[in-house]
Write an enzyme that holds these catalytic residues in place. Sequence first.
Site, short mmCIF file in Angstrom:
data_model
loop_
_atom_site.label_atom_id
_atom_site.label_comp_id
_atom_site.label_asym_id
_atom_site.label_seq_id
_atom_site.Cartn_x
_atom_site.Cartn_y
_atom_site.Cartn_z
N ASP A 15 5.69 18.95 17.82
CA ASP A 15 6.17 18.21 18.98
C ASP A 15 4.94 17.77 19.75
OD1 ASP A 15 8.97 18.46 18.67
OD2 ASP A 15 8.89 20.51 19.44
N CYS B 239 8.23 23.04 17.05
CA CYS B 239 9.65 23.29 17.30
C CYS B 239 9.99 24.69 16.79
CB CYS B 239 10.49 22.24 16.58
SG CYS B 239 12.27 22.59 16.64
#
Length: 155
Positions: free
Chosen positions: A60, A53
């Site tokens: 992620d 992120c």
Amino acid sequence: MTDETIYRNLTQLGGDTRMPASPGEAVLEKVANPHPDTDYVVRFTAPEFTSLCPVTGQPDFAFLMIDYVPSGWLVESKSLKLYLGAFRNHCAFHEGCTVDIAKRLEALLSPKWLRIGGYWYPRGGMPIDVFYQSGEPPRGLWIPPQDVPIYRGRP
């Protein structure tokens, strides 16, 4: 074209390679399509794709599915694996990662058609899926559905 000619210019296949530090440093390689006059679909899946992120630096995770109809070139699979792995330490939003991958493959291969489905696991309780398609696929071509199972928390 002989196999020796096709593979002579590959720098990663069959050798020791390190994971690139970033997607921009990754070397994507291509090989000649052995059937350039035949329309067919090539599918790559990356069920454990990761990036970071750009705001929090937290990881992620996504299930990526890449389908394309080659013209003159195929992406060399080891170089694609290393390229996708280079996102592990790359900060970008889901949309950026998914579309960047599609555009890099389009620039390398000039395929007749390409699509990518980025099925991202929830961030902040909300899954974000990102889809890109280069245009209409060739007529009469069987393209299997992506059929990626939806996230269990979805209705």
